[in-house]
Structure formats: C-alpha cells, structure tokens
Enzyme design. Sequence first.
Site, PDB file in Angstrom:
ATOM      1  N   SER A 150       0.835  -1.197   0.000  1.00 56.34           N
ATOM      2  CA  SER A 150       0.000   0.000   0.000  1.00 56.34           C
ATOM      3  C   SER A 150       0.878   1.259   0.000  1.00 56.34           C
ATOM      4  CB  SER A 150      -0.958  -0.052   1.195  1.00 56.34           C
ATOM      5  OG  SER A 150      -2.003   0.866   1.032  1.00 56.34           O
ATOM      6  N   ASP A 226      -9.878  -5.678  -3.802  1.00 55.26           N
ATOM      7  CA  ASP A 226      -9.323  -4.681  -2.882  1.00 55.26           C
ATOM      8  C   ASP A 226     -10.334  -3.552  -2.702  1.00 55.26           C
ATOM      9  OD1 ASP A 226      -7.764  -2.469  -1.824  1.00 55.26           O
ATOM     10  OD2 ASP A 226      -5.984  -3.602  -2.402  1.00 55.26           O
ATOM     11  N   HIS A 258      -7.408  -5.992   0.475  1.00 56.06           N
ATOM     12  CA  HIS A 258      -6.229  -5.186   0.806  1.00 56.06           C
ATOM     13  C   HIS A 258      -5.550  -5.664   2.091  1.00 56.06           C
ATOM     14  CE1 HIS A 258      -3.928  -1.582  -0.143  1.00 56.06           C
ATOM     15  NE2 HIS A 258      -3.989  -1.164   1.103  1.00 56.06           N
TER      16      HIS A 258
END
Lengths: 279, 279
Positions: A150, A226, A258
């Site tokens: 991320s 996600d 995610h």
Amino acid sequence: MTLAYETLSENRSFGGIQGVYRHQSQATGTAMTFAVYLPPEARNRKVPVLWYLSGLTCTHENAMTKAGAQEWAAEAGIALIFPDTSPRGEGVADDPAYDLGQGAGFYVDATEAPWAPHFRMWHYVTHELPELVFNNFALDRDAQGITGHSMGGHGALTIAMTFPERYKSVSAFAPIANPSESDWGRKQLTAYLGADKAAWRGHDSTLLMRERGYPGEILIDQGTDDQFLDLLKPEALAHAMTGRRQPGCFRMQQGYDHSYFFVQTFMADHIQWHTERLG
Amino acid sequence: MTLAYETLSENRSFGGIQGVYRHQSQATGTAMTFAVYLPPEARNRKVPVLWYLSGLTCTHENAMTKAGAQEWAAEAGIALIFPDTSPRGEGVADDPAYDLGQGAGFYVDATEAPWAPHFRMWHYVTHELPELVFNNFALDRDAQGITGHSMGGHGALTIAMTFPERYKSVSAFAPIANPSESDWGRKQLTAYLGADKAAWRGHDSTLLMRERGYPGEILIDQGTDDQFLDLLKPEALAHAMTGRRQPGCFRMQQGYDHSYFFVQTFMADHIQWHTERLG
C-alpha cells in the site's frame, strides 16, 4: 551520525532471530523503532537484505507479526528489515485523520510546516537506517531489495526507481500507484511537499515509470477485490509499465482484498523473486 | 439450540476463505465470536478440521493473524477453527488479573460463583460450537483434530484425552501441562471448579496422561527459552507420557520462547501431523 541502538526484544523464529530495536534518529529528530529478521545463515556470513515498507497506520510491527515472511526468509537465507512508517511522539506534528501525520509518512522528506522538522522518512529509510543496520548486523550492502504494501508499496517503487543501482530487486503489494491523482496522495503530498506538483514528481510511481522506469524486472501483486482500488489506481501503473515496455509482472489476484491475508498469501512468491535477483 | 450466526468478515487467503463469525451461545449466554479458515478444497467436498485453542488473553484473532497456519491448511486441504477463550461482555464476571475471568476460560465448565453462569468453555468448544460449524460449513465431522497454545494446549490435550473417539489427532504448543501444580492452574481451577481437587482431575493433562493416555500419537513442542517454563511444567507431562509409554513426540526446541514466533515456526509440522492422521 550515531550508530547506537538498543534492543527491545529478540525472539527465535524459524531458526533465526526476529529482533526489535530502537535508536535516536537524526533524520527525524525522534526515537525510531525498527525490526530486523536475521535468518540462520546470518550466523555464518553477511546475507542479502529485503526492505519491507508498511502502509498507512502501520508500525514496524504489522508485517513482522502478520506477513508470514520469516519462514521464507529463513529458507532463502535473506534478512528482512521493517522500518516504522513515520516519526512519532508528543513533540511531533500530527493530524486527526488516519492518513496524514503519524503513521502516514508517505516516504518523503517534508518541506512544509508543520511537518518539515520530523517527517523525513525518505532520508531515514534510504540513508540513515541503512547506515545503522549495515554497521551492526551481518547484512550484505551489495545485495538489497525492497518491497512494501500500500503506502509502503509506493515507497518501495519510488525508492527503487530513484536508486536502482542500490536496490537490485523491487516488488510491491497493492501499492498506492499514482498518488498525484488520488485522494491517497494529493492531500499528503500537498501537506508535506507543498502545492507545486513539480515537487511531487519523484514520489509517484506512475510518473517515475513513465519518465525513467527500472532497469530490472518489477513484480506487482494487486487483489481484484481490494476495497481501495479507486485510491490505489493500479491501472495507471500497469498502463505506464506496459507503455514503457518495462520488464516485470503485474498480477491481478482474483478475489483478494487489501488485508494482510492477501499479503501473506503471496509473500513466498515475493521473497523468492527477490532472492533470485539478489543471488 | 440456535444455529444462527452472522458474518463479521471474510477475506480471501491462500485461495480459501478466512471468515470471522458471531453467534449467540446458549452455553455461555453471551455472543461469541469465532473464526473459520476454509481451504480451497472445501468448495468441492467436506474437509477435515483442526481446532486451534488459544492461550491467556487471546481471542479468536491471535492465531488467525499471527500463527501463519492458513498457508499450510490450504495446501493440506484442512479447515481451521479458532474459538474465543472465554465469554465476554459487561454482564460477564471478570477479574483484574490477566489470567482469570475474561480471556482466561481455561476450557472448563465453571461450577462456582460468580463464574458458573457464563464460563462454560468446555461445553462450548466440545459441543455447541461443533454443532454450529458442522451444520453450516463444508466440514467432515468424522475427521477432527485439535491443537492449541499454552492455556489452549491444555485445552486441546484434556479435550482429546476425554473424547479420543472424536478427536483423531492431537498436538500442543507449550501447553500448561500440569495446572493442578502450577500458579497457572491452581488459582483458576479453584475459582471455576472449587477447592476440591477431585473436580480438577479431568482438566490436568499430566493427570489424564497418567490415568488414561490417548489412543493415538501426541505431538508436543516446547521452547527451551520459554519465559513461562516454571508455570507450564513440561517435565511433568513428559514424565507422564514416557512413564505410560504413550506414543508420541515431545520436542524441546532450542532457543524458542513462548511467543507466536515460536508457534509460527512449527505450525507447518503440526498441520502436517494432523493431516496425516485425519486422512
């Protein structure tokens, strides 16, 4: 520069040592905590290093406990380093939002108030912490790779494209791929670097990919389910990679979200990827 | 008995699903949260089940996030179930100590005030939760194994020795092995079951091993650098196992402590152990 650090904990893990350490950082002007996993092989020789940069709200601890990376690092004979994601503490600027300030350093050196005095995570991760760990652990300075998740995937990609001679392998899990065009990016880059987008160019993987790319292959994993796809913008980076004919592998993983369940699922692949390239 | 439950989260993990669910338990009179990992194979057929019981202070979440079990369960085609370690909530008795009350159910059915109304983790784990999961997930009721860590290792061993026809495989990580003779046990068994030690006999692995043993092989892993060795008393269980000629494997693992770094390191071995025995 001081190279002193203190040991907060060390646990045996897959025959190696998972340690957590703290030192006084000159880059951030704060105490910084980081974790190092040393595989069993590090008892005999200096081993290759994989830097793992974490995402929003994370500390050194999240990936260390939830990514399942140690077993593969032990098998491959590769060390892992988990830095924190920002300076922290009472004297450090912060913001009520989870995605700005402490826990959200974005791997840049802030130039704007109130962030500039402490938020220097770019320098910290690329210069100060390397000096400390290469001087204190059995790590091979000439065999470094970098990855992250991320916001940390953003950090890994931008750092690798900036210092390709140093980071000989790079991968990312669900990176923030185009922060200049995302609500995960515009707010933070404006706050830390100012409103002039010229200052952002070195901190956007899609822009860096268009301009310079990376001399080796790049591995990206991104879950199709996600919950942050609109903020991550994988399509921008994939477009830039293919447009440039960048060697690499961009994998859209069916059904994954995610979370660290996603990261853990593909960690073995990433460590193998880096190990093959770091020799 | 109600078989209703609600889904709190489901994440794709190693091709399967890591779910977290909540239901109203009649055993404890509270809402109870539990986690189930279903391997990819569960899409096609009912799969074997490994129960994982956690230790003091833990919830369903600790092992789910930190044990690194899903990858091996996915590969083996075996499901994992992570129950909570006690009833919880405002109306539930508790104690300021970390090792009594909420988070410390010790896998017994309390008979003493103030614990008796809710602290019925033995019945919950061995009867109520099995009914719920076997009625709602693709799990093979005839292929159940059980394991656990610390207080959960105590639970796994005592439950397996009590219901050996049901739990066809058993292992433990650093179990509380002789609670009748430990500060991790005397206080809790007195509180939950009363001062008469006759009521404790079914809840001490060392005593059960001396009296009845287990018809299959038992796997125990214990770290030599565990900070709680004096409370766990592995030597009592090892003595009872060898004294009885109990088939199995008691491994003292050099340098490992009580943490999840230890559990994670040997999780693959344990899942393989159960998989081989559950067919």
